[in-house]
Design an enzyme around this catalytic site. Structure first.
Site, mmCIF file in Angstrom:
data_model
loop_
_atom_site.group_PDB
_atom_site.id
_atom_site.type_symbol
_atom_site.label_atom_id
_atom_site.label_comp_id
_atom_site.label_asym_id
_atom_site.label_seq_id
_atom_site.Cartn_x
_atom_site.Cartn_y
_atom_site.Cartn_z
ATOM 1 N N TYR A 142 53.913 43.437 78.524
ATOM 2 C CA TYR A 142 54.919 42.538 77.962
ATOM 3 C C TYR A 142 55.427 43.157 76.674
ATOM 4 O O TYR A 142 54.634 43.596 75.839
ATOM 5 C CB TYR A 142 54.293 41.169 77.685
ATOM 6 C CG TYR A 142 55.215 40.174 77.013
ATOM 7 C CD1 TYR A 142 56.325 39.654 77.668
ATOM 8 C CD2 TYR A 142 54.955 39.731 75.712
ATOM 9 C CE1 TYR A 142 57.161 38.733 77.051
ATOM 10 C CE2 TYR A 142 55.790 38.804 75.088
ATOM 11 C CZ TYR A 142 56.889 38.312 75.759
ATOM 12 O OH TYR A 142 57.715 37.393 75.140
ATOM 13 N N ASP A 237 54.401 50.571 72.569
ATOM 14 C CA ASP A 237 54.451 49.205 72.059
ATOM 15 C C ASP A 237 53.071 48.870 71.515
ATOM 16 O O ASP A 237 52.150 48.558 72.254
ATOM 17 C CB ASP A 237 54.865 48.230 73.165
ATOM 18 C CG ASP A 237 54.953 46.804 72.643
ATOM 19 O OD1 ASP A 237 54.485 46.547 71.511
ATOM 20 O OD2 ASP A 237 55.483 45.951 73.365
ATOM 21 N N LYS A 270 52.582 41.601 64.705
ATOM 22 C CA LYS A 270 51.300 40.915 64.529
ATOM 23 C C LYS A 270 50.567 41.293 63.242
ATOM 24 O O LYS A 270 50.874 40.766 62.189
ATOM 25 C CB LYS A 270 50.445 41.124 65.772
ATOM 26 C CG LYS A 270 51.182 40.563 67.029
ATOM 27 C CD LYS A 270 50.300 40.394 68.201
ATOM 28 C CE LYS A 270 51.067 40.075 69.474
ATOM 29 N NZ LYS A 270 51.106 38.669 69.837
HETATM 30 C C1 LIG Z 1 52.650 44.153 73.271
HETATM 31 C C2 LIG Z 1 53.633 43.128 72.813
HETATM 32 N N1 LIG Z 1 54.903 43.482 72.579
HETATM 33 C C3 LIG Z 1 55.810 42.605 72.138
HETATM 34 C C4 LIG Z 1 55.486 41.275 71.940
HETATM 35 C C5 LIG Z 1 56.517 40.314 71.455
HETATM 36 O O1 LIG Z 1 56.237 39.954 70.151
HETATM 37 P P1 LIG Z 1 56.780 38.558 69.549
HETATM 38 O O2 LIG Z 1 56.037 37.472 70.261
HETATM 39 O O3 LIG Z 1 56.478 38.663 68.084
HETATM 40 O O4 LIG Z 1 58.251 38.507 69.815
HETATM 41 C C6 LIG Z 1 54.176 40.853 72.181
HETATM 42 C C7 LIG Z 1 53.805 39.440 71.989
HETATM 43 O O5 LIG Z 1 52.717 39.014 72.273
HETATM 44 C C8 LIG Z 1 53.233 41.804 72.637
HETATM 45 O O6 LIG Z 1 51.960 41.457 72.894
#
Ligand SMILES: Cc1ncc(COP(=O)(O)O)c(C=O)c1O
Length: 427
Positions: A142, A237, A270
């Site tokens: 994700y 990511d 995060k």
């Molecule tokens: C690996 C990863 N990328 C992107 C996101 C998206 O981040 P946000 O919820 O701050 O938009 C998340 C959210 O949990 C994530 O776990």
């Protein structure tokens, strides 16, 4: 005080599903979401006064636990000086410097407000820098809810993915190729077919959105080689893994196994915001200079680099760069996973688990899954019963079997022992 159920009913009248992010609604596990009133250290309390040992930590950011005094003080001071200016501040430079100091692949960063925004911007940057349209992502990873990323695999490699959300026209995902995680044959075939048109490959190096699944080292090595050979950018990511699995993120974990290993673009969120809305993407100076105002790739944000959020992030980074921080966190996390797996073994229940730094996962299965299909084939009913068994006993795990768990520096050996005791009783 209102009960959780009363609040949930009231919430559903004014907020779709009663929540502002879907997984909070407990749809995967059933039951009533807990409405949280306050948190301290490793615990939070719901509106009925029930205390829980918190293993989600706001889904990753709270690596120091809740209400760390140094962070609280930094936030209070910053708030007193002003919430938002829409003009640059020294603290943004300090946070950028603090991130770059720990991540050798990153020479410049741009700060944004959410992981979604950071991942979306990283893809635009990759497309702008390469002049190419296509990207590869992996099923089960994700990267936030940008349109081009809400896609699942098509029927074969020749076909592109299908949107996983209404409101995303098929044309918008026509450049997104979705592959199985850790599937080398698919990766080779995808590069053979699309290599010259690929702007980037985006991956969660240790996937936390299908519980906890590592990229195999051989797969990562080949992925890096293929990207380099075809001129595609490798985008890590690290919204979840950054400053969470190690100070240098998951890329430092892979660099230990693959000499000289580096991604081209990194995405953070995060932990770097310590619980405030803050995320970032970064790369080499050459690539980052493609961004506005220097280059042709547009990207902007009213609240980007917000002074209260950067104060929170900086104070958090200051604590986690103390010597020994990650060794202690990793040891505590390992002891939790070993305790859970041991409790299951004693109960005759198949369970496997894994962890890195302060991030962990466990599965009701005989062996660790390597991709999304295998994760979703693990025992969901048993997970849901276990989740509720622990919740009743004051332990709050992520409310879905496909989510990772998080341990903070505030979790003590006693908290782990209490969790394992609750697990034994539940099993
Ligand atoms: C690996 C990863 N990328 C992107 C996101 C998206 O981040 P946000 O919820 O701050 O938009 C998340 C959210 O949990 C994530 O776990």
């Amino acid at each position: 005080m209102p009960s959780n159920q009363q609040l949930f009913e009231r919430a559903q009248r004014v907020i779709p599903g009663g929540v502002n992010s879907p997984v909070r609604a407990f749809r995967a596990v059933g039951g009533t979401p807990r409405f949280i009133t306050r948190a301290q250290g490793a615990y939070f309390w719901d509106s009925e006064g029930q205390r829980y040992i918190d293993y989600i930590g706001s889904w990753g950011p709270m690596i120091l636990g809740h209400g760390h005094p140094a962070v609280l003080e930094a936030v209070q001071r910053a708030a007193a000086d002003g919430f938002s200016f829409g003009a640059p501040t020294e603290r943004e430079i300090e946070l950028a410097e603090a991130i770059i100091a720990q991540v050798p692949s990153v020479e410049q960063v741009r700060l944004v407000s959410s992981g979604t925004e950071a991942a979306m911007s990283a893809i635009r940057l990759a497309r702008g820098a390469t002049g190419r349209p296509k990207l590869i992502k992996f099923e089960g990873c994700y990267h936030g809810h940008a349109d081009a990323l809400l896609v699942k695999a098509g029927s074969g490699l020749a076909t592109f993915g299908h949107p996983t959300s209404a409101g995303v026209p098929p044309e918008v995902v026509q450049h997104t190729v979705v592959l199985e995680y850790n599937n080398l044959a698919q990766l080779e075939a995808a590069f053979a077919e699309h290599g010259r048109e690929l702007a980037c490959v985006m991956i969660e190096p240790i996937a936390g959105n299908m519980n906890f699944v590592r990229t195999d080292v051989g797969f990562m090595r080949r992925l890096r080689e293929l990207c380099t050979a075809h001129g595609a950018l490798l985008v890590f990511d690290e919204v979840m893994t950054g400053f969470r699995v190690a100070l240098g993120g998951a890329q430092s974990v892979y660099a230990r196994a693959i000499p000289g290993f580096k991604p081209d673009i990194s995405v953070f969120g995060k932990v770097i915001g310590g619980g405030m809305p803050l995320a970032a993407f970064g790369s080499t100076r050459d690539i980052m200079q493609q961004l506005a105002p220097l280059g042709p790739v547009y990207q902007a944000g009213t609240l980007s680099g917000n002074p209260v959020a950067t104060a929170c992030g900086l104070a958090t980074l200051r604590e986690i760069t103390q010597p020994g921080f990650y060794d202690a966190l990793a040891a505590r996390t390992r002891s939790l996973v070993e305790g859970l797996v041991g409790a299951a073994r004693d109960a005759g229940v198949p369970m496997v688990g894994d962890s890195e730094g302060g991030m962990f996962g466990f599965f009701f299965a005989d062996r660790l899954p390597q991709h999304y299909g295998a994760v979703m084939a693990t025992d969901k009913e048993r997970f849901n019963r276990f989740f509720h068994g622990l919740l009743e006993r004051g332990v709050y795990l992520a409310p879905a079997l496909y989510e990772a768990g998080f341990v903070s520096a505030a979790h003590t050996a006693d908290d782990v022992a209490a969790t394992v005791a609750a697990a034994r009783a539940a099993l």
